[in-house]
Scaffold this active site. Structure first.
Site, PDB file in Angstrom:
ATOM      1  N   HIS A 186       0.764  -1.224  -0.018  1.00 29.42           N
ATOM      2  CA  HIS A 186       0.007   0.044   0.046  1.00 29.42           C
ATOM      3  C   HIS A 186       0.819   1.121  -0.028  1.00 29.42           C
ATOM      4  O   HIS A 186       0.597   2.172   0.811  1.00 29.42           O
ATOM      5  CB  HIS A 186      -1.033  -0.055   1.170  1.00 29.42           C
ATOM      6  CG  HIS A 186      -2.128  -0.982   1.023  1.00 29.42           C
ATOM      7  ND1 HIS A 186      -2.616  -1.508  -0.077  1.00 29.42           N
ATOM      8  CD2 HIS A 186      -2.885  -1.570   1.961  1.00 29.42           C
ATOM      9  CE1 HIS A 186      -3.505  -2.226   0.118  1.00 29.42           C
ATOM     10  NE2 HIS A 186      -3.616  -2.752   1.444  1.00 29.42           N
ATOM     11  N   HIS A 193      -9.854   2.376   0.857  1.00 24.72           N
ATOM     12  CA  HIS A 193      -9.695   0.902   1.580  1.00 24.72           C
ATOM     13  C   HIS A 193     -10.763   0.961   2.739  1.00 24.72           C
ATOM     14  O   HIS A 193     -10.643   0.783   3.928  1.00 24.72           O
ATOM     15  CB  HIS A 193      -8.248   0.926   2.348  1.00 24.72           C
ATOM     16  CG  HIS A 193      -7.796  -0.506   2.464  1.00 24.72           C
ATOM     17  ND1 HIS A 193      -8.443  -1.257   3.515  1.00 24.72           N
ATOM     18  CD2 HIS A 193      -6.726  -1.222   2.086  1.00 24.72           C
ATOM     19  CE1 HIS A 193      -7.870  -2.308   3.820  1.00 24.72           C
ATOM     20  NE2 HIS A 193      -6.750  -2.220   2.702  1.00 24.72           N
ATOM     21  N   GLU A 202     -11.504  -3.236  -3.253  1.00 24.36           N
ATOM     22  CA  GLU A 202     -10.163  -2.451  -3.428  1.00 24.36           C
ATOM     23  C   GLU A 202     -10.239  -2.518  -4.893  1.00 24.36           C
ATOM     24  O   GLU A 202      -9.348  -3.223  -5.408  1.00 24.36           O
ATOM     25  CB  GLU A 202      -8.944  -2.712  -2.642  1.00 24.36           C
ATOM     26  CG  GLU A 202      -9.254  -2.751  -1.141  1.00 24.36           C
ATOM     27  CD  GLU A 202      -8.133  -3.669  -0.729  1.00 24.36           C
ATOM     28  OE1 GLU A 202      -6.790  -3.321  -0.698  1.00 24.36           O
ATOM     29  OE2 GLU A 202      -8.328  -4.251   0.384  1.00 24.36           O
TER      30      GLU A 202
HETATM   31  C1  FUC Z   1      -5.502  -5.302   2.513  1.00 32.97           C
HETATM   32  C2  FUC Z   1      -4.875  -6.921   2.360  1.00 32.97           C
HETATM   33  C3  FUC Z   1      -3.756  -6.815   3.287  1.00 32.97           C
HETATM   34  C4  FUC Z   1      -3.674  -6.165   4.514  1.00 32.97           C
HETATM   35  C5  FUC Z   1      -4.523  -4.657   4.638  1.00 32.97           C
HETATM   36  C6  FUC Z   1      -4.827  -3.949   5.914  1.00 32.97           C
HETATM   37  O1  FUC Z   1      -5.891  -4.350   1.204  1.00 32.97           O
HETATM   38  O2  FUC Z   1      -4.489  -7.101   1.113  1.00 32.97           O
HETATM   39  O3  FUC Z   1      -3.514  -8.108   3.415  1.00 32.97           O
HETATM   40  O4  FUC Z   1      -4.055  -6.736   5.628  1.00 32.97           O
HETATM   41  O5  FUC Z   1      -5.386  -4.679   3.551  1.00 32.97           O
END
Ligand code: FUC
Length: 346
Positions: free
Chosen positions: A102, A176, A310
């Protein structure tokens, strides 16, 4: 429609968008974080359908969950925190083992975005701008990024991403948010019924890095084309579900056969969320590794408390052929959008 602006901790602002149906979306300038989305259940009772911290300081101190944030420059995992463009190697910060997750520890989820609210007859929203400098975090190119959140009276929340870079670079932006349609975290997402327009997903190794193989969802707990409950994957004994921490943390490639790219439904509240995007796929993460006991708005965190959709291209494309590319050529316009619509089951 209107926008309220609140001071947060003397250093940030929270913008709350109101439509005429009573739906609200609250967003921080810090990380572009969606802190709350209030939508009605079948009895007209409003509840929050995303995970957010009770205390705002936590967004800064405890960012490894990326609650509600804008993710970039590249969402997802970049193997060995490095890649090449035209034979030129780029080395990034490794923030998860020897990989990058990320965008690294100073990713866009940690940036204070500059915000411009707007309102017209049909919509209310905010525009968030950020300039990321050439070489920042090891990535090439000065990039100007704009993310726009727009709320309309049909309970649609549209997230638009646009960017240009002065050097060819890698860019894969997403949001997210962890959705939980029960409202106010009354339950986990195990009984969320999910439909995904996807016949293939990206195989992961033990470190959650794409192996380079696309797997058919046929006869697996990854076949969401006809809809299924998330708990089927939590309970499944397949290697891929286990690797992800007993659930889903995988990139699904869209087929474009169904009307929506994804639909999430929760039958006790009656809430439905549909998702449409022009992105080629998405990671569905079901909070398999979300730790217990974080103080969220409506109570403590626990595993399986939210589901993230996502939408993005796949960073696997940096190391393998055949995946949706994250390369943004110099001078070209990156333009993507994802629309979340909230409604009720009939
Ligand atoms: C997501 C996942 C990851 C991670 C994160 C908080 O995007 O792909 O594994 O734990 O979030």
């Amino acid at each position: 429609m209107r926008i309220d602006i609140k001071d947060i901790l003397g250093k940030w602002k929270e913008y709350t968008l109101f439509n005429d149906m009573g739906m609200t979306v609250s967003v921080l300038d810090y990380g572009g974080i969606i802190t709350e989305i209030m939508v009605p259940d079948r009895n007209g009772k409003f509840g929050n359908v995303v995970l957010g911290f009770k205390n705002y300081t936590e967004y800064e101190q405890n960012h490894s969950n990326y609650f509600g944030a804008i993710i970039g420059r590249v969402a997802g995992r970049i193997e060995d925190a490095s890649f090449e463009i035209n034979n030129q190697p780029y080395h990034l910060e490794a923030n998860e083992g020897h990989h990058q997750l990320h965008g690294g520890s100073k990713g866009f989820h940690q940036v204070k975005w500059s915000v411009t609210p707007f309102q017209n007859k049909k919509a209310v929203g905010i525009r968030l701008d950020h300039k990321s400098i050439d070489g920042e975090g090891g990535y090439p190119g000065n990039i100007d990024i704009t993310v726009t959140y727009t709320l309309t009276n049909d309970n649609k929340l549209t997230l638009e991403y646009s960017a240009t870079s002065d050097k060819t670079t890698a860019l894969a932006l997403t949001n997210h948010s962890y959705f939980n349609l029960n409202g106010d975290l009354k339950n986990t997402v195990e009984n969320h019924h999910v439909t995904i327009d996807s016949g293939h997903f990206v195989e992961l190794n033990q470190e959650l890095i794409p192996t380079g193989r696309l797997i058919s969802v046929d006869e697996t707990s990854f076949d969401f084309r006809g809809g299924r409950l998330l708990k089927e994957g939590f309970e499944d004994v397949s290697v891929q579900n286990k690797i992800a921490g007993k659930g889903y943390d995988h990139y699904f490639v869209f087929d474009h056969h169904l009307e929506n790219n994804a639909v999430v439904q929760e039958s006790s509240s009656g809430r439905i969320m549909t998702m449409k995007t022009d992105q080629p796929g998405m990671v569905m993460y079901t909070s398999n590794t979300l730790m217990d006991g974080l103080e969220l708005k409506e109570g403590p965190s626990r595993r399986y408390l939210g589901v993230c959709l996502e939408t993005q291209s796949s960073p696997a494309s940096l190391h393998h052929e055949g995946f949706p590319s994250v390369i943004l050529p110099a001078g070209e316009c990156y333009q993507k959008q994802t629309v979340f619509t909230f409604g009720l089951q009939s």
